[in-house]
Write a protein that holds these residues in place. Sequence first.
Motif, PDB file in Angstrom:
ATOM      1  N   PRO A  52     -27.011  22.041 -13.125  1.00 29.61           N
ATOM      2  CA  PRO A  52     -27.599  22.102 -15.018  1.00 29.61           C
ATOM      3  C   PRO A  52     -26.847  23.725 -15.017  1.00 29.61           C
ATOM      4  O   PRO A  52     -27.756  24.528 -14.194  1.00 29.61           O
ATOM      5  N   ASP A  53     -26.847  23.391 -16.321  1.00 30.09           N
ATOM      6  CA  ASP A  53     -27.379  24.840 -16.944  1.00 30.09           C
ATOM      7  C   ASP A  53     -28.402  25.291 -16.844  1.00 30.09           C
ATOM      8  O   ASP A  53     -29.833  24.223 -17.820  1.00 30.09           O
ATOM      9  N   GLU A  70     -24.083  17.515 -14.071  1.00 31.51           N
ATOM     10  CA  GLU A  70     -24.599  17.458 -13.992  1.00 31.51           C
ATOM     11  C   GLU A  70     -24.914  16.230 -13.448  1.00 31.51           C
ATOM     12  O   GLU A  70     -26.929  16.617 -12.953  1.00 31.51           O
ATOM     13  N   PHE A  71     -25.738  15.709 -14.725  1.00 35.73           N
ATOM     14  CA  PHE A  71     -25.620  14.559 -14.434  1.00 35.73           C
ATOM     15  C   PHE A  71     -25.846  13.722 -12.675  1.00 35.73           C
ATOM     16  O   PHE A  71     -26.502  13.993 -12.127  1.00 35.73           O
ATOM     17  N   HIS A  73     -25.487  16.103 -10.488  1.00 39.49           N
ATOM     18  CA  HIS A  73     -26.445  16.455  -9.943  1.00 39.49           C
ATOM     19  C   HIS A  73     -27.704  15.915  -9.771  1.00 39.49           C
ATOM     20  O   HIS A  73     -28.523  16.481  -8.791  1.00 39.49           O
ATOM     21  N   HIS A  74     -27.981  15.754 -10.780  1.00 39.56           N
ATOM     22  CA  HIS A  74     -29.122  15.065 -11.268  1.00 39.56           C
ATOM     23  C   HIS A  74     -29.936  14.348 -10.292  1.00 39.56           C
ATOM     24  O   HIS A  74     -30.804  13.876  -9.645  1.00 39.56           O
ATOM     25  N   LEU A  75     -28.314  12.998 -10.568  1.00 43.24           N
ATOM     26  CA  LEU A  75     -28.967  11.984  -9.348  1.00 43.24           C
ATOM     27  C   LEU A  75     -29.181  12.339  -7.839  1.00 43.24           C
ATOM     28  O   LEU A  75     -30.061  12.121  -7.111  1.00 43.24           O
ATOM     29  N   GLU A  76     -28.887  13.719  -7.626  1.00 43.75           N
ATOM     30  CA  GLU A  76     -28.636  13.111  -5.885  1.00 43.75           C
ATOM     31  C   GLU A  76     -29.693  14.792  -5.717  1.00 43.75           C
ATOM     32  O   GLU A  76     -30.300  14.406  -4.625  1.00 43.75           O
ATOM     33  N   ASP A  77     -30.041  15.271  -6.631  1.00 42.25           N
ATOM     34  CA  ASP A  77     -31.221  16.163  -6.672  1.00 42.25           C
ATOM     35  C   ASP A  77     -32.413  15.504  -6.185  1.00 42.25           C
ATOM     36  O   ASP A  77     -33.524  15.538  -5.677  1.00 42.25           O
ATOM     37  N   ALA A  78     -32.159  14.183  -7.059  1.00 41.18           N
ATOM     38  CA  ALA A  78     -33.693  12.910  -7.300  1.00 41.18           C
ATOM     39  C   ALA A  78     -33.486  12.090  -5.731  1.00 41.18           C
ATOM     40  O   ALA A  78     -34.286  11.221  -5.578  1.00 41.18           O
ATOM     41  N   GLY A  79     -32.166  12.211  -5.179  1.00 42.94           N
ATOM     42  CA  GLY A  79     -32.496  11.691  -3.948  1.00 42.94           C
ATOM     43  C   GLY A  79     -31.206  10.211  -3.889  1.00 42.94           C
ATOM     44  O   GLY A  79     -31.122   9.677  -2.521  1.00 42.94           O
ATOM     45  N   ILE A  80     -30.631  10.346  -4.826  1.00 47.18           N
ATOM     46  CA  ILE A  80     -29.561   9.201  -4.902  1.00 47.18           C
ATOM     47  C   ILE A  80     -28.292   9.664  -4.218  1.00 47.18           C
ATOM     48  O   ILE A  80     -27.840  10.823  -4.999  1.00 47.18           O
ATOM     49  N   THR A  81     -27.789   8.827  -3.209  1.00 48.64           N
ATOM     50  CA  THR A  81     -26.175   9.425  -2.538  1.00 48.64           C
ATOM     51  C   THR A  81     -25.427   8.669  -3.471  1.00 48.64           C
ATOM     52  O   THR A  81     -25.176   7.210  -3.807  1.00 48.64           O
ATOM     53  N   VAL A  82     -24.582   9.499  -3.978  1.00 45.36           N
ATOM     54  CA  VAL A  82     -23.828   9.219  -5.132  1.00 45.36           C
ATOM     55  C   VAL A  82     -22.013   8.989  -3.933  1.00 45.36           C
ATOM     56  O   VAL A  82     -21.886   9.774  -3.509  1.00 45.36           O
ATOM     57  N   PHE A 119     -31.153   8.943 -16.239  1.00 46.80           N
ATOM     58  CA  PHE A 119     -29.490   8.523 -16.817  1.00 46.80           C
ATOM     59  C   PHE A 119     -29.856   8.973 -18.718  1.00 46.80           C
ATOM     60  O   PHE A 119     -30.036   9.186 -19.501  1.00 46.80           O
ATOM     61  N   ARG A 120     -31.540   8.382 -19.049  1.00 45.73           N
ATOM     62  CA  ARG A 120     -31.979   7.921 -20.836  1.00 45.73           C
ATOM     63  C   ARG A 120     -32.611   9.454 -20.555  1.00 45.73           C
ATOM     64  O   ARG A 120     -31.983  10.140 -21.511  1.00 45.73           O
ATOM     65  N   ASP A 121     -33.334  10.445 -19.535  1.00 41.76           N
ATOM     66  CA  ASP A 121     -33.948  11.720 -20.216  1.00 41.76           C
ATOM     67  C   ASP A 121     -32.599  12.716 -19.507  1.00 41.76           C
ATOM     68  O   ASP A 121     -32.914  13.477 -20.794  1.00 41.76           O
ATOM     69  N   GLU A 122     -32.175  12.877 -19.022  1.00 44.46           N
ATOM     70  CA  GLU A 122     -30.690  13.800 -18.815  1.00 44.46           C
ATOM     71  C   GLU A 122     -29.565  13.807 -19.747  1.00 44.46           C
ATOM     72  O   GLU A 122     -28.921  14.778 -19.986  1.00 44.46           O
ATOM     73  N   LEU A 123     -28.884  12.676 -20.094  1.00 47.14           N
ATOM     74  CA  LEU A 123     -27.527  12.314 -21.138  1.00 47.14           C
ATOM     75  C   LEU A 123     -28.421  11.983 -22.429  1.00 47.14           C
ATOM     76  O   LEU A 123     -28.169  12.578 -23.428  1.00 47.14           O
ATOM     77  N   VAL A 124     -29.051  10.676 -21.947  1.00 52.03           N
ATOM     78  CA  VAL A 124     -29.057  10.438 -23.621  1.00 52.03           C
ATOM     79  C   VAL A 124     -30.462  11.051 -24.427  1.00 52.03           C
ATOM     80  O   VAL A 124     -29.604  11.179 -25.477  1.00 52.03           O
ATOM     81  N   ALA A 125     -31.412  11.469 -24.171  1.00 50.20           N
ATOM     82  CA  ALA A 125     -32.268  12.144 -24.713  1.00 50.20           C
ATOM     83  C   ALA A 125     -31.534  13.597 -24.853  1.00 50.20           C
ATOM     84  O   ALA A 125     -31.897  13.864 -26.013  1.00 50.20           O
ATOM     85  N   ARG A 126     -30.762  13.402 -24.460  1.00 52.46           N
ATOM     86  CA  ARG A 126     -30.470  14.943 -24.450  1.00 52.46           C
ATOM     87  C   ARG A 126     -28.867  15.320 -25.531  1.00 52.46           C
ATOM     88  O   ARG A 126     -28.185  16.160 -25.428  1.00 52.46           O
ATOM     89  N   GLY A 127     -28.544  14.210 -25.705  1.00 49.42           N
ATOM     90  CA  GLY A 127     -27.195  14.178 -26.745  1.00 49.42           C
ATOM     91  C   GLY A 127     -26.000  13.890 -26.094  1.00 49.42           C
ATOM     92  O   GLY A 127     -25.300  13.985 -27.558  1.00 49.42           O
TER      93      GLY A 127
END
Length: 194
Positions: A52-53, A70-71, A73-82, A119-127
């Motif tokens: 992430p920036d 970055e999204f 990365h956030h998924l993997e950082d939260a323990g979601i295996t992409v 998805f909501r907080d890292e993508l939608v909420a940030r434009g």
Amino acid sequence: MAEPGNTNRGTQLTRRRALAVAGTVSLGTTAGCLDSIQGIGGGRTEIEPTEPDDRDDSGTDGDHVPTYGEFYHHLEDAGITVDELYHDTDDDDLILFYESDAETRDESDNEIAQIYIIFRDELVARGSDVNHMYTEVIGGFDGQVDGWGINSEWAEDDLAGVAEPIDVWNAIVDTMVYEGDSDRYDLPEDSTDQ
């Protein structure tokens, strides 16, 4: 970028596209109307994770719109295996294949909620300009959801307080697809609570 190598996934992506397109109307859209929706688009680009920036949310640097990398990365950082993440460039949709660690329906629901919140907080909420995200669950237990979708408008309504979190959850549940094109309410209770 080409479709994923598995031809079975290509068929499922069309189904997921239908899920995403179905969600454009309102929170009340249900999976029951999917058969009448045609899958369109198809310009897919594979996304790789990126750090992430590190700009903060103040000043002009606060205008940073996160990337799909970055999204990831956030998924993997939260323990979601992409397994794979694609951007449908024709429609600004995301296609997420993720490996589930869930062993029960409650654990699976928690994974879904966690992905939605990111998805909501890292993508939608940030434009971000993303319209929808639809998913394919890999390696799930017998009776686990095969896939589900989310509309960014639902997330916007959630953030604005126009929709209650339970309304968004119910809309996600309405997009859930199970083996044999069943929905969550068609399954015997014990088939999903293993």
